[in-house]
Design a protein around this motif. Sequence first.
Motif, PDB file in Angstrom:
ATOM      1  N   PRO A 478       0.809  -1.236   0.000  1.00 13.60           N
ATOM      2  CA  PRO A 478       0.000   0.000   0.000  1.00 13.60           C
ATOM      3  C   PRO A 478       0.839   1.282   0.000  1.00 13.60           C
ATOM      4  N   GLY A 479       2.017   1.246   0.637  1.00  7.65           N
ATOM      5  CA  GLY A 479       2.793   2.498   0.717  1.00  7.65           C
ATOM      6  C   GLY A 479       3.786   2.678  -0.414  1.00  7.65           C
ATOM      7  N   ALA A 480       3.894   1.711  -1.301  1.00 11.69           N
ATOM      8  CA  ALA A 480       4.937   1.764  -2.341  1.00 11.69           C
ATOM      9  C   ALA A 480       4.577   2.777  -3.427  1.00 11.69           C
ATOM     10  N   PRO A 481       5.591   3.335  -4.096  1.00 15.41           N
ATOM     11  CA  PRO A 481       5.294   4.269  -5.193  1.00 15.41           C
ATOM     12  C   PRO A 481       4.638   3.547  -6.363  1.00 15.41           C
ATOM     13  N   ALA A 482       4.051   4.320  -7.252  1.00 11.26           N
ATOM     14  CA  ALA A 482       3.376   3.744  -8.429  1.00 11.26           C
ATOM     15  C   ALA A 482       4.379   2.904  -9.225  1.00 11.26           C
ATOM     16  N   PRO A 483       3.998   1.688  -9.625  1.00 10.92           N
ATOM     17  CA  PRO A 483       4.953   0.807 -10.327  1.00 10.92           C
ATOM     18  C   PRO A 483       5.343   1.365 -11.697  1.00 10.92           C
ATOM     19  N   ARG A 484       6.645   1.346 -11.927  1.00  7.82           N
ATOM     20  CA  ARG A 484       7.232   2.018 -13.094  1.00  7.82           C
ATOM     21  C   ARG A 484       6.745   1.443 -14.432  1.00  7.82           C
ATOM     22  N   GLY A 485       6.728   0.101 -14.519  1.00  9.42           N
ATOM     23  CA  GLY A 485       6.370  -0.524 -15.801  1.00  9.42           C
ATOM     24  C   GLY A 485       4.926  -0.246 -16.192  1.00  9.42           C
ATOM     25  N   VAL A 486       4.011  -0.386 -15.225  1.00 10.99           N
ATOM     26  CA  VAL A 486       2.601  -0.149 -15.538  1.00 10.99           C
ATOM     27  C   VAL A 486       2.383   1.319 -15.879  1.00 10.99           C
ATOM     28  N   VAL A 487       3.044   2.190 -15.135  1.00 16.02           N
ATOM     29  CA  VAL A 487       2.876   3.624 -15.384  1.00 16.02           C
ATOM     30  C   VAL A 487       3.357   3.974 -16.801  1.00 16.02           C
ATOM     31  N   ALA A 488       4.494   3.421 -17.196  1.00 13.52           N
ATOM     32  CA  ALA A 488       5.004   3.707 -18.554  1.00 13.52           C
ATOM     33  C   ALA A 488       4.046   3.157 -19.617  1.00 13.52           C
ATOM     34  N   ALA A 489       3.453   2.007 -19.320  1.00  9.61           N
ATOM     35  CA  ALA A 489       2.510   1.426 -20.283  1.00  9.61           C
ATOM     36  C   ALA A 489       1.276   2.324 -20.428  1.00  9.61           C
ATOM     37  N   LEU A 490       0.763   2.783 -19.297  1.00  7.84           N
ATOM     38  CA  LEU A 490      -0.405   3.682 -19.364  1.00  7.84           C
ATOM     39  C   LEU A 490      -0.046   4.972 -20.100  1.00  7.84           C
ATOM     40  N   ALA A 491       1.177   5.440 -19.894  1.00 10.01           N
ATOM     41  CA  ALA A 491       1.614   6.656 -20.606  1.00 10.01           C
ATOM     42  C   ALA A 491       1.638   6.399 -22.114  1.00 10.01           C
ATOM     43  N   ALA A 492       2.061   5.191 -22.498  1.00  7.58           N
ATOM     44  CA  ALA A 492       2.108   4.869 -23.932  1.00  7.58           C
ATOM     45  C   ALA A 492       0.692   4.831 -24.509  1.00  7.58           C
ATOM     46  N   TRP A 493      -0.226   4.182 -23.799  1.00  8.33           N
ATOM     47  CA  TRP A 493      -1.607   4.109 -24.301  1.00  8.33           C
ATOM     48  C   TRP A 493      -2.218   5.514 -24.394  1.00  8.33           C
ATOM     49  N   ALA A 494      -2.093   6.289 -23.306  1.00  5.90           N
ATOM     50  CA  ALA A 494      -2.693   7.626 -23.313  1.00  5.90           C
ATOM     51  C   ALA A 494      -2.045   8.474 -24.416  1.00  5.90           C
ATOM     52  N   GLY A 495      -0.728   8.341 -24.568  1.00 12.77           N
ATOM     53  CA  GLY A 495      -0.036   9.088 -25.622  1.00 12.77           C
ATOM     54  C   GLY A 495      -0.549   8.706 -27.002  1.00 12.77           C
ATOM     55  N   TYR A 496      -0.798   7.430 -27.175  1.00 10.10           N
ATOM     56  CA  TYR A 496      -1.317   6.932 -28.454  1.00 10.10           C
ATOM     57  C   TYR A 496      -2.706   7.509 -28.725  1.00 10.10           C
ATOM     58  N   VAL A 497      -3.561   7.487 -27.709  1.00  8.11           N
ATOM     59  CA  VAL A 497      -4.928   7.998 -27.901  1.00  8.11           C
ATOM     60  C   VAL A 497      -4.884   9.494 -28.214  1.00  8.11           C
ATOM     61  N   VAL A 498      -4.034  10.227 -27.494  1.00  8.46           N
ATOM     62  CA  VAL A 498      -3.940  11.672 -27.751  1.00  8.46           C
ATOM     63  C   VAL A 498      -3.405  11.917 -29.160  1.00  8.46           C
ATOM     64  N   ALA A 499      -2.350  11.187 -29.532  1.00  3.82           N
ATOM     65  CA  ALA A 499      -1.739  11.409 -30.852  1.00  3.82           C
ATOM     66  C   ALA A 499      -2.727  11.078 -31.969  1.00  3.82           C
ATOM     67  N   GLU A 500      -3.457   9.977 -31.822  1.00  2.00           N
ATOM     68  CA  GLU A 500      -4.439   9.602 -32.839  1.00  2.00           C
ATOM     69  C   GLU A 500      -5.523  10.667 -32.956  1.00  2.00           C
ATOM     70  N   THR A 501      -5.999  11.115 -31.809  1.00  2.00           N
ATOM     71  CA  THR A 501      -7.088  12.094 -31.832  1.00  2.00           C
ATOM     72  C   THR A 501      -6.616  13.415 -32.434  1.00  2.00           C
ATOM     73  N   ARG A 502      -5.436  13.840 -32.028  1.00  2.00           N
ATOM     74  CA  ARG A 502      -4.902  15.104 -32.581  1.00  2.00           C
ATOM     75  C   ARG A 502      -4.691  14.996 -34.090  1.00  2.00           C
ATOM     76  N   ALA A 503      -4.429  13.771 -34.565  1.00  2.00           N
ATOM     77  CA  ALA A 503      -4.229  13.571 -36.012  1.00  2.00           C
ATOM     78  C   ALA A 503      -5.556  13.310 -36.723  1.00  2.00           C
ATOM     79  N   ALA A 504      -6.672  13.483 -35.995  1.00  2.00           N
ATOM     80  CA  ALA A 504      -8.016  13.306 -36.554  1.00  2.00           C
ATOM     81  C   ALA A 504      -8.264  11.881 -37.038  1.00  2.00           C
ATOM     82  N   ARG A 505      -7.654  10.915 -36.363  1.00  2.00           N
ATOM     83  CA  ARG A 505      -7.938   9.509 -36.675  1.00  2.00           C
ATOM     84  C   ARG A 505      -8.745   8.918 -35.527  1.00  2.00           C
ATOM     85  N   ALA A 506      -9.768   8.130 -35.877  1.00  2.00           N
ATOM     86  CA  ALA A 506     -10.587   7.506 -34.830  1.00  2.00           C
ATOM     87  C   ALA A 506      -9.792   6.385 -34.174  1.00  2.00           C
ATOM     88  N   VAL A 507      -9.838   6.324 -32.858  1.00  2.00           N
ATOM     89  CA  VAL A 507      -9.200   5.219 -32.149  1.00  2.00           C
ATOM     90  C   VAL A 507     -10.119   4.006 -32.271  1.00  2.00           C
TER      91      VAL A 507
END
Length: 574
Positions: A478-507
């Motif tokens: 419970p007290g540990a920091p956010a896990p690095r691997g999962v956080v990076a994965a979520l960053a990749a997904w969110a980055g992908y969704v933002v990039a697709e949307t900004r490029a006017a492509r439907a996810v």
Amino acid sequence: MDTIVRKARRRGAPGRAAPVTPVADPRPAPAAGGRVTAPTDAPNRPGAASPDAPSAAQPRLHRDAHPAFPPVPVRPTQVGIVHLGIGAFHRAHQAVVTEDAARATGETRWGILGVTQRSAAVRDQLRPQGGVYTVLTVGPDGASPRVVGSVTDVAWPAEETPRVLAALAAPTTHVVTLTVTEKGYARRADGHLDVDAVAGDLDTLLREEAATSSPGAGATNALLPDDATGEATGAVAATSAVGLLVRGLAARRRAGGAPLTVLSCDNLADNGHVLARLVGEAVDAALPGAEGDALRDWLAASVTFPCSMVDRIVPATTPAQRDEVESLLGARDEGLVVAEPFLQWVIEDRFAGPRPAWERGGATLTSDVAPYERAKLRLLNGAHSYLAYAGSLAGCATIAEAVADPALAAGARALQADALATLDAPDGVDLGAYAETLLDRFANPATGHTTRQVAMDGTQKIPFRWGATLADLLDAHPGAPAPRGVVAALAAWAGYVVAETRAARAVDDPRGDELRAVVENAPDDVAAVRALVLLPGLLPGVPEGRLREIADAVVVASATSSSTTTTTNEETTP
Ligand SMILES: NC(=O)c1ccc[n+]([C@@H]2O[C@H](COP(=O)([O-])OP(=O)(O)OC[C@H]3O[C@@H](n4cnc5c(N)ncnc54)[C@H](O)[C@@H]3O)[C@@H](O)[C@H]2O)c1
Ligand SMILES: O=P(O)(O)OC[C@@H](O)[C@@H](O)[C@H](O)[C@H](O)CO
């Protein structure tokens, strides 16, 4: 053909990886020397072309005129299995194991009627071929074709619902299998049935049940009843997989109620239990009162929903692959599927009635699938999805390209390290070694698995692939920091969704409209990333109080990797 073979050799793709539990792979090994195996008698059979012949005028592959490659495809005498969702995967996985089991036992009663839900494409590929198709196994040493005969035909519910209902109700059918994709289960973000998505089928189910239970319904056809208005309700086309299944189950009860096993083979955690719950919720929604009791009682007594873990990388077949394989076969195969050598199927041994001897075809029957399923979903599928999003942002068109990038491979390993901390190994399995073999399998370029295909439907996959790891880690520490691997994965997904949307492509995601709205309504990319991570249902089991902290960590990781400003592979692929 040469292209597929050359790709496999050039990139040094790995051999068959060690499975989570060792099973004998019954499939023929790829040919030595990197050449596709063409048996010496192949060019001599009537009408067959030599492997080097031009492909233009090849006849269509057919059950009665398949190429003379060993083994000879089985010829089932009846349908024993109905498969919902006959895409590429079923054809290269369950259908192959079913054929191998049939060959080992000599049983001919386990033919498969495939059902394709969303379009007639696979029906139109396989029906003119008498159901047979080629599986091309591509590994480091080359490619080897095999014609599979266990599928007897394919039906499309939009035009053939009565036939599918009849097959689901037939006492000779003992097993229904499913690979309808994660979104095919019609779940809401909270995991319960999206009743609106299956409302049409539930309405038909209500009418079918009413028509057969009302006083004076004695003469009504129990299987395909006419309702009070005289309409043949059984002819009303089913529009959803869950709706079709529930209507089929109800028809089976009305037609005599022979026991049935319903076996999900989709990449869902706890897939059997999930499906059983959704079927129960569908019955409750359609028949909430006493009118549903007979069906509920029969389901409880006569139908089982075992869990299963399935594994084989089977990308969508490309037109170029069909063209390449045509000259090798001496026949045009519109139903071709291309797969890696590895194959694993772990099945919970909880059947309501007879089943094929799948263990004779290489499957593992066990009392508890959960450790296998969890390990596969978090280590394989988790890393796969990470490579799809991070790879796409880095301009990689395929998973093989993505895993060849040292930074992305390190990201996949970091995610696997997080997952490994949450997993109990199945007996005798070294999960660390298993994780490493997965990256080798991803490196096989010959399958051509694209980052875009694996990236599809992220909101349906992330909860099982990353969310479960995150929830377990936060629970255990419970007290540990956010896990690095999962956080990076979520960053990749969110980055992908933002990039697709900004490029006017439907996810490509059933919640694609919602994702676009989240990004468009956010004042900037940072806010968009934060809002995406907080999307309801994305990370179930993560305590509300920690979600914001995770979102903050993802924002920091996104900024570090600049992922949202990177172009996705759509812009770098011709
Ligand atoms: N391809 C693989 O490597 C692989 C490996 C392991 C498990 N799987 C499982 O098999 C599933 C299917 O994979 P595939 O390669 O056959 O995909 P595919 O696209 O070739 O076929 C998908 C099938 O599901 C049906 N379907 C799609 N969306 C649906 C919906 N909303 N409702 C009902 N039916 C729907 C389609 O009609 C089609 O029959 C995957 O989603 C996964 O759960 C695939
Ligand atoms: O098939 P999906 O869409 O659930 O996921 C894409 C891939 O991760 C998946 O197909 C893997 O290749 C497969 O699960 C390997 O067994």
